[in-house]
Scaffold this motif. Structure first.
Motif: not given
Lengths: 409, 409
Positions: B334-363
């Motif tokens: 399953i392709v994240p972002g395309r088939d299924i959306g994903v969100t996180g919580f925290g905005d750790i540094p590497y959240a930008v480096d996964v693909h697709p980059a992670l939508t998240t709330v900044h802490l």
DNA sequence: CTGTTAGCGCCTTCAG
DNA sequence: CTGAAGGCGCTAACAG
């Protein structure tokens, strides 16, 4: 300067605010709130030590138990037990009742030595250092020693921090810094550490820096060679190499390995295709952004590396650089793994989570930390002279972890 | 049990070995090597303290300078300077010559208080804790206080570690643990900390755990609500929710926010679509592996969540869970972002480096650490009773960072 | 301003 | 086996 997070928008959920702003936003905004307290708040009025202030001392316990302070010491802290059972019982009860905890400082003063080691890293939030630190802390706590940690982001800080750490007279100090400093700082550092050692302290580096102290090291050059070989076997001929600071020994070793293996296969690395930098994500990102941006050095055409042919792979000598590089590639419209292969070095935990997953050489981060504390805590005499026994090698031959970022082509 | 790194092969560069094997491979294999020593090895025979063993003491310096030990103390360590210049000079020279460093333990004993704070985290190698720790350590070192760090992987450890830390009598102790423990351990922890406090120590939690101590907290529920709203605005209706342990307050708050916002939009979360777990990468990975595997709960069809419709998004209440979930999705085709959306919580540094980059709330991880240090070092009286002033809020309203893992649909 | 004198809390001979 | 006494390195009144 290349700006990052180019594709990132920030929104405020409540208002149409100006977004995320500076990281420092809202810092210090300390304000109370009126949540009703939990039921558990004030219900435990259990006797808390001496009720009022200062914690119970050994002599408090002794008095309470009706014994001498010496006996109390023997049962509570002394190693070999030679105290009559009834007394021993009384003491323990008294201690319990008074909630006695030995004062570690006083013990350290009396015994002339602490049970604490110091750890110096350049950035805890870097997964590499985080892994090492985790190993250090866990190993130490298994042995009942505490660890004080300090971070030194640059070379000047390093010396300051070391001085600060020395003042706490730890049993040993572990230095896991990634970059080398200028020569004078290096010299001073060495002298400071030598004094520390001559006063009974033990120092160990994680990754050799060429200073006359023990160092936990890994097979950097062999690892580099393995990567180089893998590259040619997988059909790559035109790598970009992302290295660390030139003064940084481990980086140089890895570099030598890669270039050596490449040379054996008749591949010469284009000097324009090697970027010096530091072992951090940002540098990996910006290096690739620059190459991709300015004149398109990466993709075939005028001004591209390798005589216009462009790069077919990126060899980062450190995982976080590789990861930064991958997202830079994406920003430039280049798909890592498909258009350009990528390799790292270190196998940090999140190397599996980038896409494509990162091919890299495994480094036993936690074990490196553990080995460092063992070295520092051991009673072996260290050989001050230069032959032998200065390096502690983990892993004789490196494992390279094949994932998807470097497909056969 | 779902095994990981399914697509990962490990090779040995030299031989055709059996691959990477256990992480512990090669650990302890300490062997010497015959590298010729560096020229710098033994060249610096500079006077090292008292030449032989123990470091110089204050009285050594005093004697060497020909003054009383008190004056020496005053110039070397005392705050306000009231010493004649010539004496002061002599002392400093003597100190320099002898390479005197104050013994921090002796100082602590004499003054009845140290300049050290303790930090307890559950896992330094988790980017969340690493970020917080970085903030703590840097803020502390700016104020000239050292920090001792301990890790407690589980609830039982936590109590042990706290006891160990208390014994070092730090000025304060900062607890940044993610999971709640069982009630009895919780009760004991509270008592231990109350005793510590009543003996003059300060404790602060990072993220409120409902115990009667100050806590640095963030807008968890508002953050959750923002995510929930974003979800519906972006056209998602069938989220899977990955939460932490139920006893974990912050997780519960975030959950409440998400579910509340969803409910406002008339969306009911399928109970089968919420996974309890822990805030770590592995749990995020395995939860999704299980859902994707067993009967294909995620994709439309028999046995899928939401009455067979399947999920259109994954809401992880923590970044590393989200990241683990993304690679699990990939493993399941399953392709994240395309088939299924994903969100996180925290905005750790590497959240930008996964693909697709992670939508998240900044802490504000670093700032959270810094605020904790300030709280612990401040002289404010803390209010032991339950109304007001117990929580230290950073960020009143959360910033959600929009990236590509949750495209509009 | 400077030196003397008590401790800080604990450990460790050394007699009993 | 137990208690008394001295000392660890430093600070903090207190007199001079």
């Amino acid at each position: 300067m290349v700006t990052e997070r180019m594709t990132t928008r920030a929104i405020d959920p409540e208002a149409g605010g100006d977004g995320r702003g500076d990281d420092r936003d809202g810092f210090g905004t300390v304000f109370g709130n009126g949540r009703g307290g939990d039921a558990s708040d004030r219900q435990s009025g259990r006797a808390a030590g001496r009720g009022n202030g200062a914690p119970a001392t050994l002599s408090d316990v002794a008095r309470e138990a009706g014994v001498s302070i010496a006996t109390a010491s023997r049962v509570l802290n002394g190693g070999t037990r030679k105290v009559r059972d009834d007394l021993r019982g009384k003491v323990m009860q008294a201690a319990e009742r008074l909630n006695y905890h030995a004062n570690a400082y006083a013990q350290a003063v009396a015994k002339g030595g602490s049970s604490n080691i110091a750890l110096l890293v350049s950035d805890i939030s870097d997964p590499y250092f985080a892994g090492v630190s985790q190993g250090v802390v866990k190993a130490a706590s298994q042995r009942g020693v505490t660890v004080s940690i300090a971070v030194a982001s640059n070379g000047e800080d390093e010396l300051d921090r070391v001085r600060g750490l020395v003042a706490t007279r730890p049993r040993g100090i572990i230095i896991s810094e990634s970059e080398n400093v200028n020569d004078s700082a290096r010299q001073e550092l060495q002298e400071e550490l030598e004094r520390y050692r001559s006063s009974g302290g033990r120092v160990v580096f994680i990754l050799d820096r060429g200073l006359p102290f023990p160092a936990v090291d890994v097979a950097n050059e062999a690892g580099g060679r393995a990567i180089g070989r893998l590259l040619v076997e997988s059909g790559y001929r035109r790598p970009v190499i992302l290295k660390g600071n030139d003064g940084y020994r481990s980086s140089a070793q890895r570099y030598r390995g890669v270039v050596g293996a490449l040379a054996e296969a008749g591949i010469m690395v284009d000097p324009r295709a090697v970027a010096n930098g530091q072992f951090n994500r940002t540098k990996g990102f910006s290096a690739i952004m620059q190459m991709a941006g300015a004149g398109g050095m990466l993709t075939p055409g005028e001004g591209a590396v390798y005589g216009g042919a462009g790069a077919d792979s990126i060899v980062a000598l450190n995982d976080v650089m590789a990861i930064g590089a991958m997202t830079a590639l994406r920003n430039a419209g280049i798909v890592p793994g498909r258009d350009i292969g990528v390799t790292g070095f270190g196998d940090i935990p999140y190397a599996v989570d980038v896409h494509p997953a990162l091919t890299t050489v495994h480094l036993p981060l936690t074990d490196m930390g553990r080995a460092a504390v063992e070295s520092v805590l051991s009673d072996d005499e260290y050989v001050a002279d230069d032959s032998g026994r200065r390096l502690i090698f983990l892993q004789g031959r490196p494992d390279v972890i094949l994932r998807d970022s470097l497909p056969r082509r």
